[in-house]
Scaffold this motif. Structure first.
Motif, PDB file in Angstrom:
ATOM      1  N   SER A  10       0.958 -13.512  43.032  1.00 40.93           N
ATOM      2  CA  SER A  10       1.786 -12.621  43.831  1.00 40.93           C
ATOM      3  C   SER A  10       3.074 -12.299  43.091  1.00 40.93           C
ATOM      4  N   SER A  11       3.604 -11.113  43.385  1.00 38.56           N
ATOM      5  CA  SER A  11       4.877 -10.698  42.795  1.00 38.56           C
ATOM      6  C   SER A  11       5.951 -11.716  43.174  1.00 38.56           C
ATOM      7  N   PHE A  12       5.816 -12.286  44.373  1.00 36.73           N
ATOM      8  CA  PHE A  12       6.788 -13.270  44.840  1.00 36.73           C
ATOM      9  C   PHE A  12       6.780 -14.503  43.929  1.00 36.73           C
ATOM     10  N   ASP A  13       5.576 -15.002  43.592  1.00 42.26           N
ATOM     11  CA  ASP A  13       5.497 -16.191  42.736  1.00 42.26           C
ATOM     12  C   ASP A  13       6.146 -15.952  41.381  1.00 42.26           C
ATOM     13  N   LEU A  14       5.883 -14.769  40.800  1.00 43.79           N
ATOM     14  CA  LEU A  14       6.470 -14.469  39.495  1.00 43.79           C
ATOM     15  C   LEU A  14       7.994 -14.447  39.582  1.00 43.79           C
ATOM     16  N   ALA A  15       8.520 -13.713  40.575  1.00 42.74           N
ATOM     17  CA  ALA A  15       9.975 -13.574  40.703  1.00 42.74           C
ATOM     18  C   ALA A  15      10.627 -14.901  41.083  1.00 42.74           C
ATOM     19  N   TYR A  16       9.999 -15.619  42.006  1.00 43.15           N
ATOM     20  CA  TYR A  16      10.581 -16.869  42.505  1.00 43.15           C
ATOM     21  C   TYR A  16      10.703 -17.892  41.379  1.00 43.15           C
ATOM     22  N   ASN A  17       9.656 -17.999  40.579  1.00 40.87           N
ATOM     23  CA  ASN A  17       9.674 -18.999  39.507  1.00 40.87           C
ATOM     24  C   ASN A  17      10.564 -18.585  38.345  1.00 40.87           C
ATOM     25  N   LEU A  18      10.576 -17.290  38.052  1.00 39.76           N
ATOM     26  CA  LEU A  18      11.449 -16.831  36.970  1.00 39.76           C
ATOM     27  C   LEU A  18      12.915 -17.049  37.348  1.00 39.76           C
ATOM     28  N   SER A  19      13.226 -16.867  38.629  1.00 39.68           N
ATOM     29  CA  SER A  19      14.623 -17.014  39.046  1.00 39.68           C
ATOM     30  C   SER A  19      15.111 -18.452  38.902  1.00 39.68           C
ATOM     31  N   LYS A  20      14.187 -19.415  38.914  1.00 43.61           N
ATOM     32  CA  LYS A  20      14.605 -20.814  38.731  1.00 43.61           C
ATOM     33  C   LYS A  20      15.283 -20.984  37.387  1.00 43.61           C
ATOM     34  N   ILE A  21      14.721 -20.355  36.377  1.00 41.49           N
ATOM     35  CA  ILE A  21      15.305 -20.540  35.043  1.00 41.49           C
ATOM     36  C   ILE A  21      16.595 -19.751  34.887  1.00 41.49           C
ATOM     37  N   VAL A  22      16.695 -18.625  35.576  1.00 40.25           N
ATOM     38  CA  VAL A  22      17.941 -17.863  35.486  1.00 40.25           C
ATOM     39  C   VAL A  22      19.086 -18.746  35.993  1.00 40.25           C
ATOM     40  N   ASP A  23      18.790 -19.579  36.977  1.00 41.92           N
ATOM     41  CA  ASP A  23      19.821 -20.446  37.543  1.00 41.92           C
ATOM     42  C   ASP A  23      20.160 -21.647  36.672  1.00 41.92           C
ATOM     43  N   PHE A  24      19.325 -21.952  35.679  1.00 41.45           N
ATOM     44  CA  PHE A  24      19.657 -23.031  34.737  1.00 41.45           C
ATOM     45  C   PHE A  24      20.974 -22.723  34.032  1.00 41.45           C
TER      46      PHE A  24
ATOM     47  N   THR B 170      10.301 -25.196  28.725  1.00 46.81           N
ATOM     48  CA  THR B 170       9.143 -24.291  28.688  1.00 46.81           C
ATOM     49  C   THR B 170       8.003 -24.916  29.486  1.00 46.81           C
ATOM     50  N   TYR B 171       7.745 -26.180  29.225  1.00 49.08           N
ATOM     51  CA  TYR B 171       6.683 -26.888  29.937  1.00 49.08           C
ATOM     52  C   TYR B 171       6.943 -26.873  31.442  1.00 49.08           C
ATOM     53  N   TYR B 172       8.197 -27.188  31.798  1.00 49.13           N
ATOM     54  CA  TYR B 172       8.577 -27.282  33.203  1.00 49.13           C
ATOM     55  C   TYR B 172       8.377 -25.941  33.931  1.00 49.13           C
ATOM     56  N   ILE B 173       8.836 -24.883  33.307  1.00 47.14           N
ATOM     57  CA  ILE B 173       8.747 -23.573  33.958  1.00 47.14           C
ATOM     58  C   ILE B 173       7.301 -23.119  34.076  1.00 47.14           C
ATOM     59  N   LEU B 174       6.552 -23.273  32.984  1.00 50.36           N
ATOM     60  CA  LEU B 174       5.173 -22.781  33.019  1.00 50.36           C
ATOM     61  C   LEU B 174       4.288 -23.621  33.946  1.00 50.36           C
ATOM     62  N   THR B 175       4.662 -24.875  34.144  1.00 46.76           N
ATOM     63  CA  THR B 175       3.865 -25.700  35.057  1.00 46.76           C
ATOM     64  C   THR B 175       3.977 -25.192  36.483  1.00 46.76           C
ATOM     65  N   SER B 176       5.110 -24.566  36.806  1.00 45.33           N
ATOM     66  CA  SER B 176       5.228 -24.083  38.181  1.00 45.33           C
ATOM     67  C   SER B 176       4.417 -22.806  38.410  1.00 45.33           C
ATOM     68  N   LEU B 177       3.947 -22.192  37.341  1.00 43.65           N
ATOM     69  CA  LEU B 177       3.086 -21.018  37.494  1.00 43.65           C
ATOM     70  C   LEU B 177       1.639 -21.447  37.280  1.00 43.65           C
ATOM     71  N   GLU B 178       0.919 -21.569  38.383  1.00 44.26           N
ATOM     72  CA  GLU B 178      -0.461 -22.046  38.300  1.00 44.26           C
ATOM     73  C   GLU B 178      -1.320 -21.242  37.326  1.00 44.26           C
ATOM     74  N   ILE B 179      -1.056 -19.959  37.257  1.00 45.20           N
ATOM     75  CA  ILE B 179      -1.927 -19.110  36.436  1.00 45.20           C
ATOM     76  C   ILE B 179      -1.873 -19.457  34.954  1.00 45.20           C
ATOM     77  N   PHE B 180      -0.795 -20.105  34.552  1.00 47.03           N
ATOM     78  CA  PHE B 180      -0.645 -20.348  33.126  1.00 47.03           C
ATOM     79  C   PHE B 180      -1.147 -21.735  32.712  1.00 47.03           C
ATOM     80  N   ASP B 181      -2.056 -22.295  33.509  1.00 47.79           N
ATOM     81  CA  ASP B 181      -2.528 -23.650  33.242  1.00 47.79           C
ATOM     82  C   ASP B 181      -2.923 -23.912  31.791  1.00 47.79           C
ATOM     83  N   ASP B 182      -3.644 -22.993  31.164  1.00 49.06           N
ATOM     84  CA  ASP B 182      -4.068 -23.235  29.784  1.00 49.06           C
ATOM     85  C   ASP B 182      -3.035 -22.750  28.780  1.00 49.06           C
ATOM     86  N   LEU B 183      -2.464 -21.611  29.090  1.00 46.28           N
ATOM     87  CA  LEU B 183      -1.471 -21.036  28.179  1.00 46.28           C
ATOM     88  C   LEU B 183      -0.279 -21.968  27.990  1.00 46.28           C
TER      89      LEU B 183
END
Ligand SMILES: [Fe+2]
Ligand SMILES: [Fe+2]
Ligand SMILES: [Fe+2]
Length: 430
Positions: A22-36, A310-323
Motif C-alpha cells: 500500500s502507498s501508506f506502507d511505503l510512506a509510513y516506513n520511509l517517514s521513519k528514516i526522515v525522522d532519524f 539499512t537493515y532496520y528500515i528494509l526489515t519493516s517493509l515486508e516486500i523487500f524480504d529478499d532484497l
C-alpha cells in the motif's frame, strides 16, 4: 544473536512478478528514516500525519483528499534529507517561506514517482501561509497547521496538559498563518481527550489506518524501480561527491548479476537492492556525510551505523524480504571481518557478494573530498588483495575483470547522465 538466521537461505529466493503493497506502507516506513535526522523531533512525521488527518476529516475533505493529506504529511519534510534547514524549522513562525528549499526539493524529487505525483504539489506548498496564499488547496494549509502544532508541543510533557496554550496560540493566528475553517476544525479536538492521548502514542500505524482504507497497489518491479531510484537520489544528492554512488552501484551489481547467470527479473531486483543499499545513510548526520576530509575514528563508527539502519528500515517493509539482505550486507566480508553482523561466507549469497564488490569498486573509483578517484588498475589490484585475503568472492571478481570495459562504460555514461540531473536539481535550491 542470529535473529535473521531462519530467513537466510542458500539458494536466493527471489521475488517474482508483482506484489502488493500500500502507498501508506511505503510512506509510513520511509517517514521513519526522515525522522532519524532530527533527533529532537521524534516521530514528527507520524505526529503531523495524525494531526493533519484528524483536521482534514473534521473539516470535511472527501476520502481521497484525506488520503493525500495523510500521505503528504508523512513525507512533508523529506527534502530535509538534502538540506540543513532542520534548526530553523523549530521556530513557530519561520518567516518567508520562499527561502525554504526543503519543500521545493521534496516536491521536485517526488515528481518522478508516478504513484506519488499528487503529493508533490502539496509538499511544495506545506509552508505557505493562508494570508499570503488564501486561494490554494486545503491540503498543504492543513499540513502547515498540523506541522506548527507539533512544533509547539513540548515532547517532555503530555500533550493533553499543553492543549490550552497550544489552542490559544493557534487561534491567535487564525486568518493570518492559518485558514480560519481549519483552525475551527482543530479546536473541536480541544476537549476530546483521545485526540491528545493518541497523539502521544508511540505507533500511529493502526490509529491512522482507522481513518481511511489506503489504496493497495499491485506494484511490479518497474514501479518499485521508480520508487527506489527516487530513494537513491535522496541518498546520493546529499553530497556532491557521492551524487552518482547508488546508481553506479546498482548498475554495476546488475551487470555482474547478468554474468553470474541471473535472469532478467533477478537482475532488476539486484538493481533495486543497489539503489537501496545505502538507505541507512539517510539516518547519518549530514556533517559526517559532507565532511571535507578523512573521518575520525568516532565519525567512522557513526558512519558504519548506516548498514544496520539499512537493515532496520528494509526489515519493516515486508516486500523487500529478499532484497534487504543484498542491500544490508554490502559491508560484510566472507571471512567475517565485515560489519555490522560479521557474517561469514556460508551466510552470504551470490547476490550479497556481488553487491559488496560493486560497492567497493564504485567507492574506490569515486572522487572524495580528500582524494581523487582511483584508476582502474589500482582499483582492481586492491580488489585482488581483498580476494586473496578471503574477504570477497574471487569468482565474482573474475567476472568483474572479464567485463570491466562494459562495466566502466555503463558506469561512466550513468555518471554523466546523473551529474546533469544533479546540476539541474541544485538549481532548485537557488
Ligand atoms: Fe517543512
Ligand atoms: Fe515538519
Ligand atoms: Fe555503504
Amino acid at each position: 544473536m542470529d535473529f535473521f538466521r531462519t530467513n537466510i537461505i542458500e539458494s536466493f529466493n527471489f521475488l517474482s512478478g508483482s506484489f502488493l503493497i500500500s502507498s501508506f506502507d511505503l510512506a509510513y516506513n520511509l517517514s521513519k528514516i526522515v525522522d532519524f535526522v532530527n533527533k529532537n523531533l521524534t516521530q514528527h512525521h507520524h505526529r503531523v500525519a495524525y494531526i493533519a488527518t484528524a483536521i482534514a476529516a473534521e473539516y470535511g475533505l472527501n476520502l481521497s483528499r484525506i488520503k493525500n493529506t495523510t500521505l503528504a504529511a508523512l513525507l512533508h519534510d523529506i527534502g530535509l534529507m538534502v538540506t540543513s534547514e532542520v534548526k530553523n524549522l523549530s521556530t513557530f513562525d519561520i518567516g518567508d517561506d520562499s527561502k525554504l528549499s526543503h519543500s521545493k526539493i521534496g516536491s521536485y524529487l517526488l515528481k518522478e514517482v508516478s504513484f506519488f505525483q499528487e503529493l508533490s504539489d502539496i509538499i511544495e506548498k506545506h509552508h505557505f501561509k493562508y494570508k499570503d496564499y488564501p486561494d490554494i488547496k486545503d491540503e498543504p494549509l492543513i499540513i502547515f497547521l498540523a506541522d506548527r502544532i507539533d512544533i509547539l508541543l513540548d515532547r517532555n510533557k503530555a500533550s493533553y496538559y499543553q492543549k490550552d496554550k497550544i489552542c490559544d496560540i493557534i487561534s491567535s493566528e487564525s486568518g493570518k498563518m492559518f485558514k480560519p475553517e481549519h483552525v475551527e476544525a482543530f479546536l473541536k479536538f480541544k476537549d476530546k481527550e483521545y485526540f491528545w492521548l493518541e497523539l502521544d502514542m508511540p505507533d500511529k500505524d493502526k490509529i491512522l489506518r482507522k481513518y481511511i482504507q489506503y489504496d493497495i497497489y499491485d506494484l511490479n518491479i518497474e514501479n518499485i524501480m521508480e520508487f527506489t531510484k527516487f530513494i537513491g537520489q535522496l541518498i546520493d544528492f546529499r553530497c556532491s561527491f557521492t551524487a552518482t554512488h547508488s546508481v553506479r552501484v546498482a548498475n554495476t551489481a546488475a551487470t555482474l548479476s547478468k554474468y553470474c547467470g541471473f535472469d532478467e527479473q533477478k537482475q532488476k531486483e539486484v538493481e533495486v537492492a543497489g539503489y537501496l543499499h545505502d538507505i541507512g545513510k539517510l539516518g547519518i548526520d549530514p556533517y559526517i556525510i559532507n565532511k571535507n576530509g578523512p573521518l575520525t575514528i568516532d565519525e567512522m563508527a557513526e558512519m558504519r551505523k548506516h548498514t544496520y539502519y539499512t537493515y532496520y528500515i528494509l526489515t519493516s517493509l515486508e516486500i523487500f524480504d529478499d532484497l534487504k539482505y543484498m542491500a544490508a550486507f554490502h559491508h560484510e566480508y566472507l571471512d567475517g571481518t565485515g560489519y555490522p553482523f560479521h557474517l561469514k561466507a556460508n551466510r552470504l549469497t551470490t547476490g550479497c557478494r556481488l553487491m559488496t564488490i560493486a560497492d567497493i569498486f564504485t567507492a574506490l573509483t569515486e572522487d572524495r573530498p580528500y582524494r581523487k578517484g582511483m584508476k582502474i588498475d589500482k582499483t582492481l589490484s586492491i580488489l585482488e588483495t581483498f580476494a586473496k585475503n578471503g574477504k570477497i568472492d574471487c569468482n565474482i571478481l573474475d567476472i568483474l575483470k572479464e567485463n570491466i570495459d562494459e562495466i566502466q562504460y555503463i558506469s561512466k555514461s550513468l555518471h554523466n547522465e546523473v551529474i546533469a540531473k544533479y546540476n539541474n536539481f541544485k538549481n532548485v535550491l537557488i
